[in-house]
Design a protein around this motif. Sequence first.
Motif, short mmCIF file in Angstrom:
data_model
loop_
_atom_site.label_atom_id
_atom_site.label_comp_id
_atom_site.label_asym_id
_atom_site.label_seq_id
_atom_site.Cartn_x
_atom_site.Cartn_y
_atom_site.Cartn_z
N CYS A 92 0.90 -1.22 0.22
CA CYS A 92 0.03 -0.09 -0.02
C CYS A 92 0.77 1.41 -0.08
N THR A 93 0.78 2.08 -0.97
CA THR A 93 1.47 3.24 -0.87
C THR A 93 0.43 4.36 -0.20
N ALA A 94 0.94 5.51 0.12
CA ALA A 94 0.31 6.64 0.61
C ALA A 94 -0.77 6.97 0.02
N GLU A 95 -0.95 7.00 -1.21
CA GLU A 95 -1.88 7.39 -2.35
C GLU A 95 -3.00 6.41 -2.22
N GLN A 96 -2.71 5.13 -1.91
CA GLN A 96 -3.65 3.87 -2.04
C GLN A 96 -4.35 3.58 -0.66
N LEU A 97 -3.56 4.27 0.37
CA LEU A 97 -4.30 3.87 1.87
C LEU A 97 -5.71 4.26 1.97
N ALA A 98 -6.03 5.33 1.59
CA ALA A 98 -7.65 5.59 1.77
C ALA A 98 -8.42 4.82 1.24
N THR A 99 -8.10 4.54 -0.16
CA THR A 99 -8.97 3.48 -1.00
C THR A 99 -9.00 2.29 -0.39
#
Length: 286
Positions: free
Chosen positions: A51-58
């Motif tokens: 999980c990247t930072a950009e993917q975390l919320a999703t």
Amino acid sequence: MSDTVSHSQPDIRHRVAVLGSPIEHSLSPVLHQAGYHALGLEDWEYNRIECTAEQLATIVDSADASYVGFSVTMPGKFAALELADEATARAQEIGSANTLVRTSQGWRADNTDCDGIAGVLAELLGEHHDNLGHCLVIGGGGTARPALWTLAEGGAEKITVVNRSDRRAELEPLATSRGAEFALIGYDADLRTLAGEVDVVVSTVPSSSIAGLEADLAHAPVVDVIYDPWPTPLVAQAAANGYRTVGGHIMLAYQSYGQFEQFTGHQAPWQAMRQALEHYVHKPLS
């Protein structure tokens, strides 16, 4: 391990995962699964999710109800705090989170890295861990922040941060709000002299970031948050110089206990979790 949130299965009622990138090396599953086994929590499961930072919320928002929480490692610690519906005071002060717990109101963020830093300092320095004078922190990222907070909370008189960029505005308050003097320097400073004057060196950066500087930095007791590969060149050099060292796997253990208790509601079986981790880290290579 899967890089997506798995669907609930009849025999597993509670899930937790560690989020980060890269995540394959994470030893968090070793600790938490050992805790589940020790307490007979057979319907609990802990896994890794890339999980990247950009993917975390999703990823967090798409998690089904079986997911009661997430451990968060780099690079997602800032994103975890931003996503949370509520946060503990220490997570808010530090400005990042390594723990997300599902509540009836949404997600609560915490930062148990503070517990990890406090635990390794106690092991490294013994009775002197709460009587620190000058401390040297290497790096200014997501793990440096709880290190600064914990050192200052523990009464450090001065904290010097070595970092490539000027992050004084965000880092200095973590020290000065508790009375510690703060200094920020670059890697071109006289690190050898400085390291010889401090009570402890806390490295929060990958070994590659300080490659070639180990001989200058290894002149005090060392905490290195990196544990893969182990021992790190900095730790090896400090040990060769006769200084005590503690690695990131021990910090990982101490920070996991609070996470375990927040996720499960049970007191963490510290000894069983620590033994499992030590066995894994020190097992012979096949």
